[in-house]
Design a protein around this motif. Structure first.
Motif, PDB file in Angstrom:
ATOM      1  N   LEU A 140       8.392  -7.875 -26.010  1.00  0.00           N
ATOM      2  CA  LEU A 140       9.202  -8.665 -26.596  1.00  0.00           C
ATOM      3  C   LEU A 140       9.733  -7.790 -27.796  1.00  0.00           C
ATOM      4  O   LEU A 140      10.954  -7.709 -28.015  1.00  0.00           O
ATOM      5  CB  LEU A 140       8.617  -9.950 -27.125  1.00  0.00           C
ATOM      6  CG  LEU A 140       8.545 -10.963 -26.267  1.00  0.00           C
ATOM      7  CD1 LEU A 140       8.048 -12.291 -27.209  1.00  0.00           C
ATOM      8  CD2 LEU A 140       9.925 -11.629 -25.937  1.00  0.00           C
ATOM      9  N   TRP A 141       8.815  -7.083 -28.536  1.00  0.00           N
ATOM     10  CA  TRP A 141       9.322  -6.208 -29.755  1.00  0.00           C
ATOM     11  C   TRP A 141      10.055  -5.208 -29.194  1.00  0.00           C
ATOM     12  O   TRP A 141      10.907  -4.705 -29.898  1.00  0.00           O
ATOM     13  CB  TRP A 141       8.059  -5.999 -30.670  1.00  0.00           C
ATOM     14  CG  TRP A 141       7.854  -7.150 -31.236  1.00  0.00           C
ATOM     15  CD1 TRP A 141       6.613  -8.326 -30.933  1.00  0.00           C
ATOM     16  CD2 TRP A 141       8.034  -7.717 -32.730  1.00  0.00           C
ATOM     17  NE1 TRP A 141       6.799  -9.138 -31.722  1.00  0.00           N
ATOM     18  CE2 TRP A 141       7.653  -9.246 -32.931  1.00  0.00           C
ATOM     19  CE3 TRP A 141       8.844  -7.331 -33.454  1.00  0.00           C
ATOM     20  CZ2 TRP A 141       7.757  -9.835 -34.009  1.00  0.00           C
ATOM     21  CZ3 TRP A 141       9.220  -8.055 -34.855  1.00  0.00           C
ATOM     22  CH2 TRP A 141       8.727  -9.407 -34.960  1.00  0.00           C
ATOM     23  N   GLY A 142       9.783  -4.544 -28.084  1.00  0.00           N
ATOM     24  CA  GLY A 142      10.576  -3.371 -27.604  1.00  0.00           C
ATOM     25  C   GLY A 142      11.653  -3.811 -27.136  1.00  0.00           C
ATOM     26  O   GLY A 142      12.759  -3.001 -27.144  1.00  0.00           O
ATOM     27  N   ALA A 143      12.024  -5.075 -26.912  1.00  0.00           N
ATOM     28  CA  ALA A 143      13.428  -5.563 -26.359  1.00  0.00           C
ATOM     29  C   ALA A 143      14.089  -6.677 -27.395  1.00  0.00           C
ATOM     30  O   ALA A 143      14.674  -7.726 -27.098  1.00  0.00           O
ATOM     31  CB  ALA A 143      13.513  -6.034 -24.999  1.00  0.00           C
ATOM     32  N   ALA A 144      13.651  -6.334 -28.763  1.00  0.00           N
ATOM     33  CA  ALA A 144      14.205  -7.384 -29.679  1.00  0.00           C
ATOM     34  C   ALA A 144      15.641  -7.771 -29.650  1.00  0.00           C
ATOM     35  O   ALA A 144      16.152  -8.895 -29.750  1.00  0.00           O
ATOM     36  CB  ALA A 144      13.627  -6.943 -31.042  1.00  0.00           C
ATOM     37  N   GLU A 145      16.195  -6.696 -29.698  1.00  0.00           N
ATOM     38  CA  GLU A 145      17.987  -6.882 -29.481  1.00  0.00           C
ATOM     39  C   GLU A 145      18.334  -7.794 -28.443  1.00  0.00           C
ATOM     40  O   GLU A 145      19.263  -8.596 -28.305  1.00  0.00           O
ATOM     41  CB  GLU A 145      18.682  -5.292 -29.610  1.00  0.00           C
ATOM     42  CG  GLU A 145      20.067  -5.551 -29.675  1.00  0.00           C
ATOM     43  CD  GLU A 145      20.332  -5.927 -31.140  1.00  0.00           C
ATOM     44  OE1 GLU A 145      21.825  -5.502 -31.561  1.00  0.00           O
ATOM     45  OE2 GLU A 145      19.470  -6.032 -32.108  1.00  0.00           O
ATOM     46  N   LEU A 146      17.716  -7.646 -27.139  1.00  0.00           N
ATOM     47  CA  LEU A 146      18.080  -8.292 -26.110  1.00  0.00           C
ATOM     48  C   LEU A 146      17.540  -9.867 -26.376  1.00  0.00           C
ATOM     49  O   LEU A 146      18.457 -10.726 -25.899  1.00  0.00           O
ATOM     50  CB  LEU A 146      17.555  -8.041 -24.791  1.00  0.00           C
ATOM     51  CG  LEU A 146      17.489  -8.666 -23.650  1.00  0.00           C
ATOM     52  CD1 LEU A 146      18.943  -9.206 -23.134  1.00  0.00           C
ATOM     53  CD2 LEU A 146      16.990  -8.370 -22.321  1.00  0.00           C
ATOM     54  N   PHE A 147      16.656 -10.258 -27.070  1.00  0.00           N
ATOM     55  CA  PHE A 147      16.048 -11.564 -27.179  1.00  0.00           C
ATOM     56  C   PHE A 147      16.960 -12.113 -28.233  1.00  0.00           C
ATOM     57  O   PHE A 147      17.004 -13.214 -28.374  1.00  0.00           O
ATOM     58  CB  PHE A 147      14.650 -11.624 -27.397  1.00  0.00           C
ATOM     59  CG  PHE A 147      13.757 -11.273 -26.150  1.00  0.00           C
ATOM     60  CD1 PHE A 147      13.746 -12.253 -25.190  1.00  0.00           C
ATOM     61  CD2 PHE A 147      13.284  -9.940 -25.714  1.00  0.00           C
ATOM     62  CE1 PHE A 147      12.967 -12.064 -23.931  1.00  0.00           C
ATOM     63  CE2 PHE A 147      12.638  -9.909 -24.424  1.00  0.00           C
ATOM     64  CZ  PHE A 147      12.427 -10.911 -23.637  1.00  0.00           C
ATOM     65  N   ARG A 148      17.217 -11.304 -29.222  1.00  0.00           N
ATOM     66  CA  ARG A 148      18.169 -11.842 -30.245  1.00  0.00           C
ATOM     67  C   ARG A 148      19.612 -12.487 -29.599  1.00  0.00           C
ATOM     68  O   ARG A 148      19.837 -13.519 -29.939  1.00  0.00           O
ATOM     69  CB  ARG A 148      18.571 -10.782 -31.349  1.00  0.00           C
ATOM     70  CG  ARG A 148      19.468 -11.316 -32.529  1.00  0.00           C
ATOM     71  CD  ARG A 148      19.159 -10.350 -33.545  1.00  0.00           C
ATOM     72  NE  ARG A 148      19.909  -9.053 -33.362  1.00  0.00           N
ATOM     73  CZ  ARG A 148      21.150  -9.033 -33.752  1.00  0.00           C
ATOM     74  NH1 ARG A 148      22.073  -9.830 -34.503  1.00  0.00           N
ATOM     75  NH2 ARG A 148      21.996  -7.719 -33.614  1.00  0.00           N
ATOM     76  N   PHE A 149      20.282 -11.483 -28.902  1.00  0.00           N
ATOM     77  CA  PHE A 149      21.264 -11.848 -28.175  1.00  0.00           C
ATOM     78  C   PHE A 149      21.221 -13.078 -27.214  1.00  0.00           C
ATOM     79  O   PHE A 149      22.116 -13.834 -27.265  1.00  0.00           O
ATOM     80  CB  PHE A 149      21.922 -10.811 -27.182  1.00  0.00           C
ATOM     81  CG  PHE A 149      22.652 -11.277 -25.929  1.00  0.00           C
ATOM     82  CD1 PHE A 149      24.098 -11.635 -26.336  1.00  0.00           C
ATOM     83  CD2 PHE A 149      22.200 -11.403 -24.617  1.00  0.00           C
ATOM     84  CE1 PHE A 149      24.990 -12.107 -25.229  1.00  0.00           C
ATOM     85  CE2 PHE A 149      23.163 -11.966 -23.664  1.00  0.00           C
ATOM     86  CZ  PHE A 149      24.252 -12.199 -23.967  1.00  0.00           C
ATOM     87  N   MET A 150      19.951 -13.217 -26.482  1.00  0.00           N
ATOM     88  CA  MET A 150      19.549 -14.394 -25.611  1.00  0.00           C
ATOM     89  C   MET A 150      19.605 -15.675 -26.475  1.00  0.00           C
ATOM     90  O   MET A 150      19.918 -16.695 -26.128  1.00  0.00           O
ATOM     91  CB  MET A 150      18.302 -14.092 -24.669  1.00  0.00           C
ATOM     92  CG  MET A 150      18.796 -13.156 -23.715  1.00  0.00           C
ATOM     93  SD  MET A 150      17.324 -12.623 -22.545  1.00  0.00           S
ATOM     94  CE  MET A 150      17.379 -14.152 -21.701  1.00  0.00           C
ATOM     95  N   GLN A 151      18.937 -15.386 -27.563  1.00  0.00           N
ATOM     96  CA  GLN A 151      18.817 -16.726 -28.588  1.00  0.00           C
ATOM     97  C   GLN A 151      20.174 -17.110 -29.133  1.00  0.00           C
ATOM     98  O   GLN A 151      20.404 -18.374 -29.069  1.00  0.00           O
ATOM     99  CB  GLN A 151      17.659 -16.209 -29.705  1.00  0.00           C
ATOM    100  CG  GLN A 151      17.509 -17.285 -30.526  1.00  0.00           C
ATOM    101  CD  GLN A 151      16.418 -18.197 -30.081  1.00  0.00           C
ATOM    102  OE1 GLN A 151      15.966 -18.222 -29.185  1.00  0.00           O
ATOM    103  NE2 GLN A 151      16.604 -19.560 -30.681  1.00  0.00           N
ATOM    104  N   GLU A 152      20.855 -16.125 -29.335  1.00  0.00           N
ATOM    105  CA  GLU A 152      22.020 -16.663 -30.008  1.00  0.00           C
ATOM    106  C   GLU A 152      23.217 -16.893 -28.907  1.00  0.00           C
ATOM    107  O   GLU A 152      24.670 -17.231 -29.708  1.00  0.00           O
ATOM    108  CB  GLU A 152      22.483 -15.568 -31.105  1.00  0.00           C
ATOM    109  CG  GLU A 152      21.662 -15.361 -32.245  1.00  0.00           C
ATOM    110  CD  GLU A 152      21.754 -14.330 -33.051  1.00  0.00           C
ATOM    111  OE1 GLU A 152      22.728 -13.430 -32.919  1.00  0.00           O
ATOM    112  OE2 GLU A 152      20.897 -13.959 -34.113  1.00  0.00           O
ATOM    113  N   ASN A 153      23.074 -16.761 -27.947  1.00  0.00           N
ATOM    114  CA  ASN A 153      24.146 -16.760 -26.926  1.00  0.00           C
ATOM    115  C   ASN A 153      23.489 -17.709 -25.697  1.00  0.00           C
ATOM    116  O   ASN A 153      23.561 -17.335 -24.540  1.00  0.00           O
ATOM    117  CB  ASN A 153      24.627 -15.624 -26.345  1.00  0.00           C
ATOM    118  CG  ASN A 153      25.314 -14.902 -27.128  1.00  0.00           C
ATOM    119  OD1 ASN A 153      26.466 -14.913 -27.727  1.00  0.00           O
ATOM    120  ND2 ASN A 153      24.849 -13.933 -28.184  1.00  0.00           N
TER     121      ASN A 153
END
Length: 198
Positions: A97-110
């Protein structure tokens, strides 16, 4: 807007980095292929050589960053279903999760976009597989909820902790401790009165 972290060298990875940063910052729908090309200082034709659509870029990002989750699921399926295994699943998932934080931020906000695209189903199936590895059929409903909540507490924690001051490693450790505690509670309740050790 924050300057995206862009890997040098590999054009495909540079496109992924810039696109994901733009998707996360301003939204998937509002980002065009032309804008991605401009941020990379390449022509649209050069971009098309690697990816034909925005969805192609996003799918490639999810595939690359989801590979550790697939490896984790494969590993976990071959392990004994003990508390130690389940807590190790969460520890390894935390790293992913922390290694892919930017992807999960995108998924959360979109979230609406994610649901509409194929990546939504891909991500959902991986979470379901992890959930099945954490819970047991004999667990009470409450304990099954604890197991699923352990996973989602890690997702929610990543975003909730953004507004809390502190060392990133300490934040990650605190989130993992909460998730592992939920699994320990479920395991304890299911084995109360038994002599079986974790």
């Amino acid at each position: 807007m924050a300057t995206p972290h862009v890997r040098k060298g590999d054009t495909r990875h540079r496109i992924q980095d810039v696109a994901l940063s733009l998707f996360a910052e301003q939204g998937y729908e509002k980002t065009s292929l032309r804008e991605i090309a401009e941020h990379l200082d390449v022509t649209k034709a050069a971009l098309y050589y690697h990816f034909k659509t925005k969805e192609d870029i996003l799918i490639s990002i999810v595939d690359d960053l989801a590979r550790p989750v697939d490896e984790l699921i494969d590993w976990a399926e071959g392990q004994p279903r003990t508390l130690a295994t389940k807590q190790e699943i969460l520890r390894r998932y935390s790293e992913t999760l922390w290694g892919a934080a930017e992807l999960f931020r995108f998924m959360q906000e979109n979230q609406a976009t994610v649901r509409e695209l194929s990546i939504g189903e891909t991500f959902k199936s991986k979470i379901q597989a992890l959930g099945e590895l954490l819970k047991e059929p004999e667990y009470s409903m409450t304990d099954q909820v604890r197991c699923i909540t352990a996973l989602f507490s890690m997702h929610a924690g990543m975003f909730a902790m953004q507004s809390i001051e502190g060392d990133p490693d300490d934040k990650r450790a605190a989130i993992l401790e909460v998730a592992q505690g939920l699994i320990a509670d479920a395991h304890r309740d299911a084995h109360r009165g038994q002599t079986d050790t974790p």
